[in-house]
Every structure is written in C-alpha cells, then in structure tokens.
Design an enzyme around this catalytic site. Structure first.
Site, PDB file in Angstrom:
ATOM      1  N   GLY A  67       0.827  -1.190   0.000  1.00  0.00           N
ATOM      2  CA  GLY A  67       0.000   0.000   0.000  1.00  0.00           C
ATOM      3  C   GLY A  67       0.868   1.249   0.000  1.00  0.00           C
ATOM      4  O   GLY A  67       2.064   1.198   0.299  1.00  0.00           O
ATOM      5  N   CYS A  68       0.275   2.383  -0.315  1.00  0.00           N
ATOM      6  CA  CYS A  68       1.044   3.635  -0.413  1.00  0.00           C
ATOM      7  C   CYS A  68       1.527   4.101   0.956  1.00  0.00           C
ATOM      8  O   CYS A  68       2.727   4.348   1.149  1.00  0.00           O
ATOM      9  CB  CYS A  68       0.224   4.702  -1.116  1.00  0.00           C
ATOM     10  SG  CYS A  68      -1.435   4.965  -0.446  1.00  0.00           S
ATOM     11  N   TYR A  69       0.615   4.234   1.923  1.00  0.00           N
ATOM     12  CA  TYR A  69       1.021   4.653   3.260  1.00  0.00           C
ATOM     13  C   TYR A  69       2.027   3.664   3.858  1.00  0.00           C
ATOM     14  O   TYR A  69       3.008   4.058   4.485  1.00  0.00           O
ATOM     15  CB  TYR A  69      -0.185   4.729   4.203  1.00  0.00           C
ATOM     16  CG  TYR A  69      -1.170   5.827   3.926  1.00  0.00           C
ATOM     17  CD1 TYR A  69      -0.807   7.169   4.030  1.00  0.00           C
ATOM     18  CD2 TYR A  69      -2.495   5.531   3.607  1.00  0.00           C
ATOM     19  CE1 TYR A  69      -1.734   8.185   3.810  1.00  0.00           C
ATOM     20  CE2 TYR A  69      -3.421   6.535   3.389  1.00  0.00           C
ATOM     21  CZ  TYR A  69      -3.043   7.857   3.492  1.00  0.00           C
ATOM     22  OH  TYR A  69      -3.957   8.855   3.273  1.00  0.00           O
ATOM     23  N   SER A  70       1.765   2.383   3.670  1.00  0.00           N
ATOM     24  CA  SER A  70       2.641   1.386   4.279  1.00  0.00           C
ATOM     25  C   SER A  70       4.023   1.372   3.640  1.00  0.00           C
ATOM     26  O   SER A  70       5.019   1.092   4.310  1.00  0.00           O
ATOM     27  CB  SER A  70       1.995   0.001   4.227  1.00  0.00           C
ATOM     28  OG  SER A  70       1.515  -0.298   2.948  1.00  0.00           O
ATOM     29  N   THR A  71       4.105   1.698   2.348  1.00  0.00           N
ATOM     30  CA  THR A  71       5.424   1.802   1.726  1.00  0.00           C
ATOM     31  C   THR A  71       6.271   2.826   2.464  1.00  0.00           C
ATOM     32  O   THR A  71       7.439   2.579   2.799  1.00  0.00           O
ATOM     33  CB  THR A  71       5.297   2.196   0.245  1.00  0.00           C
ATOM     34  OG1 THR A  71       4.649   1.136  -0.467  1.00  0.00           O
ATOM     35  CG2 THR A  71       6.664   2.452  -0.383  1.00  0.00           C
TER      36      THR A  71
END
Length: 309
Positions: free
Chosen positions: A115-119
C-alpha cells in the site's frame, strides 16, 4: 516470445496508471479484455489463465477470486489489493525491504504490491527494527497525508467536480478515525513491529503525492541511539538502491518545508531524518507519489523483476 501481461481491473485508477506505463513497450505482450466483455466471467477466466503475469487492480474479494481461477494454470500474480499483503505464501513487493527481497520477487509466483502509506512507513521502520535500533514494541505513531487519487475514482470525482451533491469541499481532512486503517496489518507484519501503531491518515486537495511521518523519542529507543545512528542505519540499508534516497538532518534542516507533491510523477522514494537532538526527538518522513512508488510504479518495478527472473 514476449511475456503476456494481463491487467485485471485496468479501468480503475491504479490499472489505468499501469496501462499508461506499459503501453508502447515491445518487450511484453499487453493483453486487454474488450470493454463489452468485461463482465463475462468465462472471458475473464480465459485471460487470467492465458497470461504469464496477471496484475490485479481489484477489490480484495475479486482479487482472491482471480487467484483461485488461474493459480493452477501457472499464472503469476501481482496483487495491488490488500488481500494478500500479510499472507506468508506471498512475497511482499517492496524490493528494498532487505538485500534479498528483489530476488524473492523475481522468482515468485505470488507477489503482493504494498500500500502507499505502508510503503512510506515500512521504509522508515523496518531497517531500524532489523538493526535493533527501534524496539519492536515501541509505541509507534504514524501521521500521513496523501493526494486524493489514492481514494479511487469516486473520491477523484468528489474532489474535482464541485457541482456534485457529494462533492468534498474541505481542503484537507483526516479519516480512519477508529484507528483501523487497512494498511495497519502490513505495517505491523512487514515492519517487524510487535504492537499496532496509532495511524492517522489524511487527504489533501492535491492529486498525487504523499508524506508519511513517524515521530520518535530517542530515550525510548535502544540505549545510546543517536540521530546520526538512525541516519547511518537508513543510509546503509538503502545505499545500493537507485529508487530510495535518504536525506540527513542537515539536508532536512535546510528545507524550509516538505512538499507532499515533491515526487509527483516519480517512482522514487525519499526519506528525511528531521531532528532536534537536544530535545531527544526525531521525525522520520517518507516522501513519495501515492500512485508511483506507492502503487502503479511499484507494480511495474515488481513486474520488471519477475520478467527478468
């Protein structure tokens, strides 16, 4: 023969971005299901089974269904949904996670796109936890703001069409206030954490870009940890990467502000170590394009690794 690539869900935000990135490439055969057959289950199944690699840009349940339809045919998968991001038999598609991760992705049948935030969060946390600098049970908090394209077609329409009854007029808003955002499980598992972080995401009135903040207190970290040790750990971890750049405290201090649109249109990731060492405080910040390294760009990076094997 060029590998056959099928994007299941090519008309969504992430799918359209991937199509744009892959169109015109001569080293792959980009398959596309005719628009009038998109709802034909048999046609979809045939495309999935005929593909060498299928990129899934779908809701979680549809992604699981796609895998069930074609895994036994040998189709390899890149899943951009949250369905498989913590599954032990899926390789996490963050190539910079550790020195061997790109090799695992290259050989895998099943790859889960982060995911974007998790990246952003994992890129900051995982190297520190792995080196013992950040205790796994540290009470992590994460604050982030993303461009509105991360919310998909509905949010894009709400943001860009003020005439709609459900138009979003706020310049900025926080959400997931029950602290159960869908990216939290992968941040815990892939970041090496022993407790769930308090994660507050937000959306701003800009299309693409993202800042992910992880504030830390030095006295709650391993004994003797300094700002320089944190910067060194991150720098050494990403030293061989041409995707991830690490800016130290001096560079961060020289910046008047950090712009969430800094890497708009890029597939790179930039990490900042912001600090007030006298106060014993550090704020780690990841800057990325939520549709670049945070979604479609990462999917194409993983695809290229899988193609080259």
């Amino acid at each position: 023969m060029a590998p056959k690539i099928f994007i299941d869900g090519e008309h969504g935000t992430t799918g359209l971005q991937i199509v744009t990135r892959l169109s015109g490439r001569t080293d792959i055969d980009l398959m596309s299901m005719p628009a009038e057959q998109r709802r034909d289950a048999d046609v979809r199944k045939a495309f999935l089974r005929d593909a060498d690699i299928a990129i899934l840009c779908l809701p979680d349940d549809a992604a699981r269904e796609a895998v069930a339809l074609a895994a036994d045919a040998g189709t390899r998968f890149i899943d951009a949904s949250t369905a498989h991001r913590t599954a032990p038999d899926w390789v996490f598609g963050f190539a910079e996670l550790d020195p061997d991760q790109a090799g695992r992705i290259a050989k895998a049948q099943f790859v889960s796109n982060p995911g974007c935030y998790s990246t952003g969060a994992i890129s900051l946390l995982a190297p520190l936890v792995a080196r013992g600098i950040l205790p796994a049970d540290y009470p992590v908090t994460i604050n982030a703001v993303s461009g509105y394209t991360g919310g998909g077609k509905q949010m894009i329409a709400q943001m860009e069409d003020a005439s709609r009854d459900d138009a979003i007029t706020a310049p900025h808003f926080a959400y997931a206030l029950t602290l159960a955002h869908k990216h939290v499980p992968e941040i815990v598992v892939r970041g090496g954490l022993a407790r769930k972080p308090v994660f507050t995401p937000a959306v701003g009135r800009f299309a693409q870009g993202m800042l992910v903040n992880v504030p830390l207190h030095l006295d709650l970290m391993a004994d003797g940890v300094t700002v320089d040790a944190i910067f060194t750990a991150l720098s050494e971890h990403y030293a061989a990467s041409d995707v991830v750049e690490v800016a130290g405290p001096t560079d961060a201090a020289a910046s008047i502000r950090l712009d969430p649109e800094e890497l708009k249109g890029s597939d790179r990731l930039k990490l900042y170590v912001c600090a007030n060492e006298d106060a014993g405080q550090v704020n780690l910040v990841a800057s990325l394009d939520n549709l670049g390294k945070g979604a479609s760009g990462a999917a194409v990076q993983n695809l290229d690794l899988m193609i080259r094997g």
